[in-house]
Design a protein around this motif. Sequence first.
Motif, PDB file in Angstrom:
ATOM      1  N   THR A  96     -22.726  24.474  -2.134  1.00 48.82           N
ATOM      2  CA  THR A  96     -21.955  25.715  -2.256  1.00 48.82           C
ATOM      3  C   THR A  96     -22.615  26.824  -1.424  1.00 48.82           C
ATOM      4  OG1 THR A  96     -23.268  26.405  -4.141  1.00 48.82           O
ATOM      5  CG2 THR A  96     -21.298  25.083  -4.600  1.00 48.82           C
ATOM      6  N   PRO A  97     -21.842  27.878  -1.105  1.00 49.08           N
ATOM      7  CA  PRO A  97     -22.395  28.946  -0.257  1.00 49.08           C
ATOM      8  C   PRO A  97     -23.627  29.621  -0.861  1.00 49.08           C
ATOM      9  CG  PRO A  97     -20.003  29.156  -0.444  1.00 49.08           C
ATOM     10  CD  PRO A  97     -20.406  28.061  -1.391  1.00 49.08           C
ATOM     11  N   ARG A 151     -35.076  24.954  -0.352  1.00 45.06           N
ATOM     12  CA  ARG A 151     -36.461  25.391  -0.122  1.00 45.06           C
ATOM     13  C   ARG A 151     -37.410  24.218  -0.341  1.00 45.06           C
ATOM     14  NH1 ARG A 151     -36.575  30.846   0.101  1.00 45.06           N
ATOM     15  NH2 ARG A 151     -34.933  31.881  -1.086  1.00 45.06           N
ATOM     16  N   ALA A 152     -38.453  24.187   0.466  1.00 47.85           N
ATOM     17  CA  ALA A 152     -39.430  23.100   0.331  1.00 47.85           C
ATOM     18  C   ALA A 152     -40.828  23.684   0.514  1.00 47.85           C
ATOM     19  CB  ALA A 152     -39.136  22.011   1.366  1.00 47.85           C
ATOM     20  N   SER A 193     -30.026  28.364   4.175  1.00 46.63           N
ATOM     21  CA  SER A 193     -28.765  28.541   3.450  1.00 46.63           C
ATOM     22  C   SER A 193     -27.901  27.287   3.614  1.00 46.63           C
ATOM     23  CB  SER A 193     -28.006  29.750   4.018  1.00 46.63           C
ATOM     24  OG  SER A 193     -27.523  29.422   5.302  1.00 46.63           O
ATOM     25  N   ALA A 194     -26.870  27.200   2.779  1.00 48.03           N
ATOM     26  CA  ALA A 194     -25.999  26.021   2.858  1.00 48.03           C
ATOM     27  C   ALA A 194     -25.385  25.911   4.253  1.00 48.03           C
ATOM     28  CB  ALA A 194     -24.908  26.122   1.794  1.00 48.03           C
ATOM     29  N   GLU A 195     -24.941  27.040   4.788  1.00 51.82           N
ATOM     30  CA  GLU A 195     -24.301  26.996   6.114  1.00 51.82           C
ATOM     31  C   GLU A 195     -25.309  26.549   7.180  1.00 51.82           C
ATOM     32  OE1 GLU A 195     -21.532  26.520   8.456  1.00 51.82           O
ATOM     33  OE2 GLU A 195     -20.930  27.195   6.466  1.00 51.82           O
ATOM     34  N   ARG A 233     -25.878  22.910   6.887  1.00 57.73           N
ATOM     35  CA  ARG A 233     -24.782  22.117   7.461  1.00 57.73           C
ATOM     36  C   ARG A 233     -24.918  22.062   8.986  1.00 57.73           C
ATOM     37  NH1 ARG A 233     -20.547  22.500  10.123  1.00 57.73           N
ATOM     38  NH2 ARG A 233     -20.695  24.758  10.259  1.00 57.73           N
ATOM     39  N   GLU A 234     -25.182  23.232   9.578  1.00 57.89           N
ATOM     40  CA  GLU A 234     -25.335  23.257  11.046  1.00 57.89           C
ATOM     41  C   GLU A 234     -26.519  22.400  11.486  1.00 57.89           C
ATOM     42  OE1 GLU A 234     -25.655  27.350  12.224  1.00 57.89           O
ATOM     43  OE2 GLU A 234     -23.608  27.741  11.484  1.00 57.89           O
ATOM     44  N   ALA A 235     -27.565  22.381  10.660  1.00 58.51           N
ATOM     45  CA  ALA A 235     -28.776  21.627  11.023  1.00 58.51           C
ATOM     46  C   ALA A 235     -28.616  20.128  10.804  1.00 58.51           C
ATOM     47  CB  ALA A 235     -29.967  22.142  10.212  1.00 58.51           C
TER      48      ALA A 235
END
Length: 250
Positions: free
Chosen positions: A121-122, A127-128, A165-167, A170-172
């Motif tokens: 979700t947005p 985090r790691a 972030s989620a976005e 996704r891009e990564a």
Amino acid sequence: MDDHILVERRGPVQITRMNRPEKKNAITRAMYARMAAALREGDADPAIRCHVIFGVPGVFSSGNDIADFLAYGTGGERGTESVDFLMALAQSEKPLLSGVDGIAVGIGTTINLHCDLTFATPRTVFRAPFLDLGLVPEAGSTLTAPMAMGYQRAFSLFVLGEGVSAEEAREAGLIHAVVGEDELEEKTLSAADALAAKPPEALRIARGLMRPDREELVKRIRVESDHISERLHSEEAKAAFSAFLDRKRG
Ligand code: COA
């Protein structure tokens, strides 16, 4: 205690939910053991075609239970449960999907590197912060993260400890799709149903060919785990865990 992991079956899809919201789904040894058993039982059962992992609204997982980490670092037993769970993930013969909403720290991030499809979700942030805890990345992520995201993005997530972030995830290439909170479950389960309807043997072979070499992954999980066992006894790690657990007292 059993309520911290809920396992249900929905047709050919087995759903495992982490359900310890009062501790932000920090994963204890008992929870790892239950999740490993669920994955193995689902894998062994021909009626199950697909695994799905969820948390609770707003919380996927805050990672390994830090009190368990500190207990080991100060003379207790580490147990084999967490590594057994990682092996079950790495060795699973059936597709793994996850639906992530909100907090996704440590193993809450690295579980997804074993998944074939992750929906988030947005409001999710991955985090790691292994390094800041005096630890090293785990769950085979030193192998899979650079493959999924490229070395420098993986390094910033796993070593610098920068949230993603989620976005951005996704891009990564860390996750498959970003979906609204109210549709997370539906979209994840509908993808699981689609995979469950595929010819299972062709799916098993295709998956095996596309994923990282299993032997190498299993070996890497063991090497990382040995380092973590050593690091958990380090002053760096014990100081970080104590600071976290004592933070509300000061
Ligand atoms: N292990 C053990 N307990 C944990 C935990 C963890 N990984 N994460 C959260 N908790 C506990 C907190 O100690 C707190 O317990 P309390 O109510 O008895 O004091 C409870 O869960 C709620 O956490 P809190 O920190 O108050 O919630 P928050 O919304 O302010 O922050 C986090 C949420 C996830 C950002 C924060 O709890 C956190 O940073 N946790 C540690 C994450 C981590 O480093 N994990 C290990 C990765 S290897």
